[in-house]
Design a protein around this motif. Structure first.
Motif, PDB file in Angstrom:
ATOM      1  N   ALA A 137      -7.794 -17.561 -40.104  1.00  0.00           N
ATOM      2  CA  ALA A 137      -8.312 -16.194 -39.987  1.00  0.00           C
ATOM      3  C   ALA A 137      -8.144 -15.680 -38.564  1.00  0.00           C
ATOM      4  CB  ALA A 137      -9.783 -16.157 -40.404  1.00  0.00           C
ATOM      5  N   SER A 138      -8.383 -16.540 -37.588  1.00  0.00           N
ATOM      6  CA  SER A 138      -8.224 -16.142 -36.190  1.00  0.00           C
ATOM      7  C   SER A 138      -6.761 -15.878 -35.852  1.00  0.00           C
ATOM      8  CB  SER A 138      -8.784 -17.239 -35.284  1.00  0.00           C
ATOM      9  OG  SER A 138      -8.569 -16.936 -33.924  1.00  0.00           O
ATOM     10  N   VAL A 139      -5.873 -16.740 -36.354  1.00  0.00           N
ATOM     11  CA  VAL A 139      -4.444 -16.597 -36.073  1.00  0.00           C
ATOM     12  C   VAL A 139      -3.900 -15.310 -36.683  1.00  0.00           C
ATOM     13  CG1 VAL A 139      -2.180 -17.556 -36.660  1.00  0.00           C
ATOM     14  CG2 VAL A 139      -3.981 -19.054 -35.776  1.00  0.00           C
ATOM     15  N   LEU A 140      -4.338 -15.013 -37.907  1.00  0.00           N
ATOM     16  CA  LEU A 140      -3.780 -13.862 -38.623  1.00  0.00           C
ATOM     17  C   LEU A 140      -4.471 -12.547 -38.267  1.00  0.00           C
ATOM     18  CD1 LEU A 140      -3.315 -15.503 -42.138  1.00  0.00           C
ATOM     19  CD2 LEU A 140      -1.540 -14.960 -40.475  1.00  0.00           C
ATOM     20  N   ARG A 141      -5.602 -12.626 -37.593  1.00  0.00           N
ATOM     21  CA  ARG A 141      -6.338 -11.412 -37.242  1.00  0.00           C
ATOM     22  C   ARG A 141      -5.465 -10.522 -36.352  1.00  0.00           C
ATOM     23  NH1 ARG A 141     -10.603 -13.622 -34.955  1.00  0.00           N
ATOM     24  NH2 ARG A 141     -11.618 -13.896 -36.984  1.00  0.00           N
ATOM     25  N   GLY A 142      -5.352  -9.277 -36.723  1.00  0.00           N
ATOM     26  CA  GLY A 142      -4.573  -8.333 -35.935  1.00  0.00           C
ATOM     27  C   GLY A 142      -3.100  -8.303 -36.267  1.00  0.00           C
ATOM     28  N   THR A 143      -2.615  -9.233 -37.107  1.00  0.00           N
ATOM     29  CA  THR A 143      -1.215  -9.214 -37.514  1.00  0.00           C
ATOM     30  C   THR A 143      -1.055  -8.375 -38.774  1.00  0.00           C
ATOM     31  OG1 THR A 143      -1.368 -11.140 -38.963  1.00  0.00           O
ATOM     32  CG2 THR A 143      -0.977 -11.553 -36.609  1.00  0.00           C
ATOM     33  N   GLU A 144       0.184  -7.996 -39.038  1.00  0.00           N
ATOM     34  CA  GLU A 144       0.449  -7.214 -40.255  1.00  0.00           C
ATOM     35  C   GLU A 144       0.058  -8.008 -41.492  1.00  0.00           C
ATOM     36  OE1 GLU A 144       4.192  -5.023 -42.560  1.00  0.00           O
ATOM     37  OE2 GLU A 144       4.443  -5.805 -40.528  1.00  0.00           O
TER      38      GLU A 144
END
Length: 441
Positions: free
Chosen positions: A227-234
């Motif tokens: 969730a942290s890694v993907l946060r803010g990504t498309e």
């Protein structure tokens, strides 16, 4: 697709796990061969699987309320039929009550996996590799980097545990790169993924309470990292992104490690076959196929009937489970090919006696049954095979003198993966020490 619960009363969960284990153990004392498979002591389960085959296309385990099959025809039917799925019609995992804390990362039905598949396709929002060749090249690069360290460890200590030093680390690194896990999050990702290694086994076999609690916490930690890694990504803006990434990671990591370990063990037990791979590392693809046939990394697959249906003349009511014995299915008799002179068909291999492990075996259809593509392996299956192929090719190129350095040991309570606890290897330092190349199957 919520994270695995970590707040359950441990004492209550432990009692439930003990009761389930006791039920499986009692069924085994009544000579139920499926229960003896699930006991998963570190012994070869093949004799119990063959006893199940002897009962016909479907064996009924009355004490464990499950149908079990070692038939390729039945396995193909169950995997393909829309009447069977991974969850019940109301979205529950069969056995969730009997197996608390067993994780939810792989809880999915066909519709869910279809949505996830769009996210984890080559070059999709989650998987950075645009095609299989790109993934293979990435895996080969990472494999050689790991082998640099493994060679140093072999020079210093003489032996290493192949599973810990290589087979488990490589898929974790590949997944990290593909999912865009940052260097800052790498250690947390690797630790969480390693902690999920019992998830597949926990679906059918109760784990010890400390292991079950640790696995549930690891799955929650993995969810948080993703969730942290993907946060803010498309990709992160897609509601299913974290769940899809988690399913891909958990469904691919430990089966890849098990496949690599099984392949190395099979090859080193047959020096002529290892010599062939050393002579031509391009045979790594054949090594993967042969290992899927004789020692698949996932030995049990369960499907649940969503409606009343018929299989092999047997009525399976809605909610009824069918377990496929994947390794046994691959030992089932295949249709006999026609003789070269046009005469009578040649005799197929008998069920229970697989054809010898052979890297030069002609490719035939159907291939080995394994890593079925309808549920979570629809996501992870291509990654498992590609990474394992890269791992074996790099290993043969870099360590031609590889040899077993002691007995391999398997984890207990691992009926699904039959995973390695340890696979010690050493490497010859001179040509005189290389493995013998006399033919041996």
């Amino acid at each position: 697709m919520s994270p695995a619960p970590t707040t359950q009363d441990p004492a209550a969960a432990g009692r439930r796990l003990q009761l389930t284990r006791a039920a499986q153990w009692f069924a085994g004392t009544q000579d139920d061969p499926y229960a003896l498979v699930l006991r998963a002591e570190a012994t070869d389960p093949a004799p119990y699987e063959e006893r199940i085959r002897a009962h016909g296309p479907l064996f009924r385990s009355d004490l464990l309320d499950t149908w079990v099959t070692a038939s390729r025809a039945v396995a193909d039917e169950v995997i393909a039929s829309p009447a069977f799925d991974g969850l019940t019609a109301d979205g529950r995992r069969p056995g969730a009550r009997e197996l608390p804390l067993s994780g939810t990362a792989l809880d999915a039905d066909r519709a869910t996996c279809a949505r996830f598949g769009a996210l984890t396709a080559w070059g999709g929002p989650l998987l950075s590799a645009p095609h299989e060749q790109a993934l293979r090249e990435s895996a080969e690069r990472l494999a050689h980097a790991l082998l640099d360290g493994m060679e140093a460890a072999l020079a210093a200590d003489g032996t290493v545990d192949l599973v810990d030093a290589y087979a488990r680390r490589l898929p974790a690194q590949v997944l990290r790169e593909q999912l865009g896990v940052t260097e800052e999050a790498a250690a947390a990702f690797d630790d969480a993924l390693a902690g999920c290694r019992r998830t597949l086994d926990g679906v059918l076999c109760p784990q010890l309470l400390p292991d079950a609690v640790a696995g549930a916490r690891a799955e929650a930690a993995l969810t948080a990292v993703l969730a942290s890694v993907l946060r803010g990504t498309e990709a992160g803006r897609t509601p299913d992104a974290v769940a899809a990434a988690r399913t891909l990671a958990v469904g691919a990591a430990e089966p890849t490690a098990t496949l690599v370990g099984n392949a190395v063990q099979e090859l080193l037990a047959r020096p002529a076959q290892w010599a062939r791979l050393v002579g031509d590392p391009r045979l790594a693809a054949a090594a993967v196929t042969e290992t899927l046939r004789v020692a698949p990394p996932v030995r049990l697959e369960r499907r649940v009937a969503r409606e009343d249906t018929q299989v092999a003349g047997q009525r399976i009511p809605a909610g009824g489970s069918v377990v496929v014995l994947v390794a046994a299915v691959n030992r089932a008799p295949a249709p006999a090919p026609a003789a070269a002179d046009g005469g009578a068909p040649t005799t197929p291999h008998a069920g229970g006696t697989p054809a010898p492990f052979d890297l030069t075996r002609p490719v035939t259809a159907p291939g080995p049954f394994g890593l079925p593509g309808d549920l979570h392996f629809r996501l992870g299956g291509p990654l498992v095979g590609t990474v394992a192929e890269a791992a074996l090719g790099a290993l043969a190129a870099r360590l031609p003198g590889l040899r077993a350095a002691g007995p391999a040991t398997r984890r207990r309570r691992s009926p699904v993966l039959h995973g390695h606890a340890r696979l010690p290897v050493a490497a010859a330092r001179t040509a005189r020490d290389l493995p013998a190349t006399a033919p041996r199957n």
